[in-house]
Write a protein that holds these residues in place. Structure first.
Motif, PDB file in Angstrom:
ATOM      1  N   LEU A 120      35.540  32.535  37.381  1.00  0.00           N
ATOM      2  CA  LEU A 120      36.615  32.848  38.326  1.00  0.00           C
ATOM      3  C   LEU A 120      37.927  32.187  37.906  1.00  0.00           C
ATOM      4  CD1 LEU A 120      34.672  32.541  41.705  1.00  0.00           C
ATOM      5  CD2 LEU A 120      34.985  34.555  40.282  1.00  0.00           C
ATOM      6  N   GLN A 153      29.510  33.634  37.418  1.00  0.00           N
ATOM      7  CA  GLN A 153      30.513  34.249  38.286  1.00  0.00           C
ATOM      8  C   GLN A 153      29.986  34.378  39.719  1.00  0.00           C
ATOM      9  OE1 GLN A 153      33.507  34.735  37.161  1.00  0.00           O
ATOM     10  NE2 GLN A 153      33.168  34.657  34.953  1.00  0.00           N
ATOM     11  N   LYS A 238      32.195  47.653  33.737  1.00  0.00           N
ATOM     12  CA  LYS A 238      32.754  46.384  34.204  1.00  0.00           C
ATOM     13  C   LYS A 238      32.477  46.175  35.687  1.00  0.00           C
ATOM     14  CE  LYS A 238      36.529  46.548  30.835  1.00  0.00           C
ATOM     15  NZ  LYS A 238      38.009  46.642  30.665  1.00  0.00           N
ATOM     16  N   SER A 242      30.006  42.961  36.385  1.00  0.00           N
ATOM     17  CA  SER A 242      30.621  41.786  37.015  1.00  0.00           C
ATOM     18  C   SER A 242      30.443  41.769  38.522  1.00  0.00           C
ATOM     19  CB  SER A 242      32.116  41.729  36.684  1.00  0.00           C
ATOM     20  OG  SER A 242      32.830  42.720  37.416  1.00  0.00           O
ATOM     21  N   GLN A 246      35.255  40.502  38.553  1.00  0.00           N
ATOM     22  CA  GLN A 246      36.296  40.383  37.544  1.00  0.00           C
ATOM     23  C   GLN A 246      37.235  41.586  37.529  1.00  0.00           C
ATOM     24  OE1 GLN A 246      33.731  39.569  34.095  1.00  0.00           O
ATOM     25  NE2 GLN A 246      34.527  37.490  34.089  1.00  0.00           N
ATOM     26  N   THR A 247      37.036  42.495  38.478  1.00  0.00           N
ATOM     27  CA  THR A 247      37.829  43.728  38.460  1.00  0.00           C
ATOM     28  C   THR A 247      38.561  44.014  39.768  1.00  0.00           C
ATOM     29  OG1 THR A 247      35.763  44.905  38.976  1.00  0.00           O
ATOM     30  CG2 THR A 247      36.465  44.893  36.679  1.00  0.00           C
ATOM     31  N   GLN A 299      42.686  45.366  40.122  1.00  0.00           N
ATOM     32  CA  GLN A 299      42.456  43.943  40.375  1.00  0.00           C
ATOM     33  C   GLN A 299      43.707  43.245  40.898  1.00  0.00           C
ATOM     34  OE1 GLN A 299      41.680  41.668  36.728  1.00  0.00           O
ATOM     35  NE2 GLN A 299      42.446  43.416  35.580  1.00  0.00           N
TER      36      GLN A 299
END
Length: 340
Positions: A120, A153, A238, A242, A246-247, A299
Motif C-alpha cells: 500500500l 497487500q 490487475k 490485486s 492497487q487499481t 485509481q
C-alpha cells in the motif's frame, strides 16, 4: 470531474487517509463523501455492539445481514460485520498467534522483508518497515508453511481497517486464504509443473469465467475491446490479482471488500462486470489508447458516491447494484458449480 483528474489530485486524495488507521481511517472516507451519509441513512443502518450481536444478526436473518453488508457498512460496524460474516472469532486458537511469532527464522522471511515497503505505497503506516505487518505475514507463513507475494497487500489493508490489531488481521487473512468460499491464497500461487508453464491456475480459471460472461452480457463492448486489442492484462488481470487494492482508491476498495466478504471469491467477477457495465457507453466511444488511459485513471477517482449521470463517473452505489444483479443472475452463489 470524476475520473478526469490528474496526479496532483490523486496525491491530495490519498493525503486525507494516508496517516489514519481503524475507525478514523474509515470515518475520514465517510466524512469526505456527504452522499454516502445520505445513503447510509437511507439504508437505515444500525449500530452493531459486538461480535456476538453480529453473529446473532447473521444467524437470525442471513438474507438481511448479507444485504446490509453488501450495501456498505458503517465504519463503526464494518470490522464486526466482516468477522460475523466469516465467523472469524470462532476459529481463533488461544495462544496460537503468539506461538507462531516465536518460531525461528523460516524460508519465507526474506520474501516478507522485500514485500514490506511495497505494501500500500503512500500510506504512512507502511512507508517504514511495519512491525505489525511483518508479524502478521510471518505468522501466516508459519501457520500455512507457505507465503506468496500479494498476501502483503491484503494483510496491510485489513490492518488499516481494524486499527492495526495484528492477531485479528491474522485470523481473518488466514480464513480468507484457506476457506473454500474465498481461496485468496490460490490467487497468488503458481503451478510449477512443466506442463503448466508456471501459470497462475486459479486466476486463469477466474479470468475464463469473466470472459465468458463479459462476452454474453456485454457483447458490443466485448467486441469493441477485441477490435481495439484491449487485453486482459490492461485491466481485469490487475483487478483480480490485486483484489482491486492497487487499481482503485481506498474509498472504493472498502465497499468492494464489503461486497466480497458478504458473498464469495466470485464477487470479484461480479464487481468487474459491474464496472464495465457502468462505463460501457463511455468506453464504446474510446480508442485503444484512450481506454488504457481511462482504466489507469480509475485509481485516481474522487467523489465516488456522486449519483450524477456522467458516463465517465465512478459511482460505487450503482456498481454495487449492478454487481448484485450479476452475482444473482449468473448463479455465482453456487461457487463450486461455477468453478467446475
Amino acid at each position: 470531474m470524476g475520473c478526469q483528474i490528474g496526479k496532483t489530485n490523486q496525491i491530495q486524495i490519498r493525503s486525507k487517509y494516508n496517516n489514519l488507521v481503524g475507525i478514523k481511517f474509515q470515518e475520514a472516507i465517510e466524512s469526505s463523501n456527504p452522499q454516502l451519509k445520505q445513503l447510509q441513512h437511507q439504508w437505515n443502518q444500525f449500530e452493531i455492539k459486538d461480535f456476538t450481536t453480529a453473529c446473532k444478526f447473521k444467524q437470525s436473518d442471513p438474507t438481511r445481514f448479507r444485504k446490509y453488508l453488501m450495501n456498505g457498512a458503517l465504519s463503526s460496524n464494518r470490522w464486526l460485520l466482516w468477522k460475523g460474516s466469516l465467523f472469524v472469532e470462532n476459529i481463533q486458537e488461544s495462544g496460537c498467534y503468539e506461538a507462531l511469532l516465536k518460531t525461528s527464522q523460516n524460508q519465507f522471511d526474506s520474501d516478507i522483508e522485500k514485500d514490506l515497503p511495497r505494501t500500500l505505497p503512500g500510506h504512512q503506516e507502511f512507508n517504514k518497515k511495519s512491525q505489525a505487518l511483518q508479524n502478521v505475514l510471518k505468522a501466516i507463513a508459519a501457520y500455512n508453511n507457505d507465503y506468496v507475494t500479494g498476501m502483503n497487500q491484503v494483510a496491510g489493508f485489513l490492518l488499516l481497517v481494524n486499527g492495526m490489531d495484528e492477531e485479528e488481521a491474522f485470523w481473518m487473512l488466514n480464513y480468507l486464504n484457506i476457506n473454500p468460499q474465498f481461496k485468496f491464497l490460490q490467487l497468488y500461487q503458481t503451478n510449477d509443473s512443466q506442463n503448466s508453464g508456471n501459470q497462475f491456475e486459479f486466476v486463469t480459471k477466474l479470468l475464463n469465467i469473466f470472459h465468458k460472461h463479459f462476452k454474453s452480457q456485454m457483447p458490443q463492448l466485448y467486441q469493441h475491446f477485441e477490435a481495439q486489442d484491449i487485453t486482459q492484462y490492461c485491466y481485469i488481470w490487475k483487478w483480480i490479482f490485486s483484489l482491486f487494492l492497487q487499481t482503485f482508491p481506498f474509498e472504493v476498495v472498502l465497499y468492494f471488500f464489503d461486497f466480497m466478504i458478504a458473498n464469495n471469491i466470485l464477487a470479484i467477477i461480479s464487481l468487474s462486470l459491474a464496472l464495465l457495465k457502468h462505463f460501457q457507453s463511455h468506453l464504446l466511444k474510446l480508442d485503444q489508447n484512450e481506454i488504457a488511459q481511462f482504466i489507469t485513471k480509475l485509481q485516481e477517482c474522487s467523489d465516488v458516491f456522486d449519483r450524477s449521470k456522467h458516463s465517465d463517473h465512478l459511482c460505487v452505489e450503482q456498481i454495487i447494484i449492478y454487481a448484485t444483479q450479476f452475482h444473482e443472475q449468473l448463479g455465482f452463489s453456487k461457487l463450486e458449480e461455477t468453478l467446475e
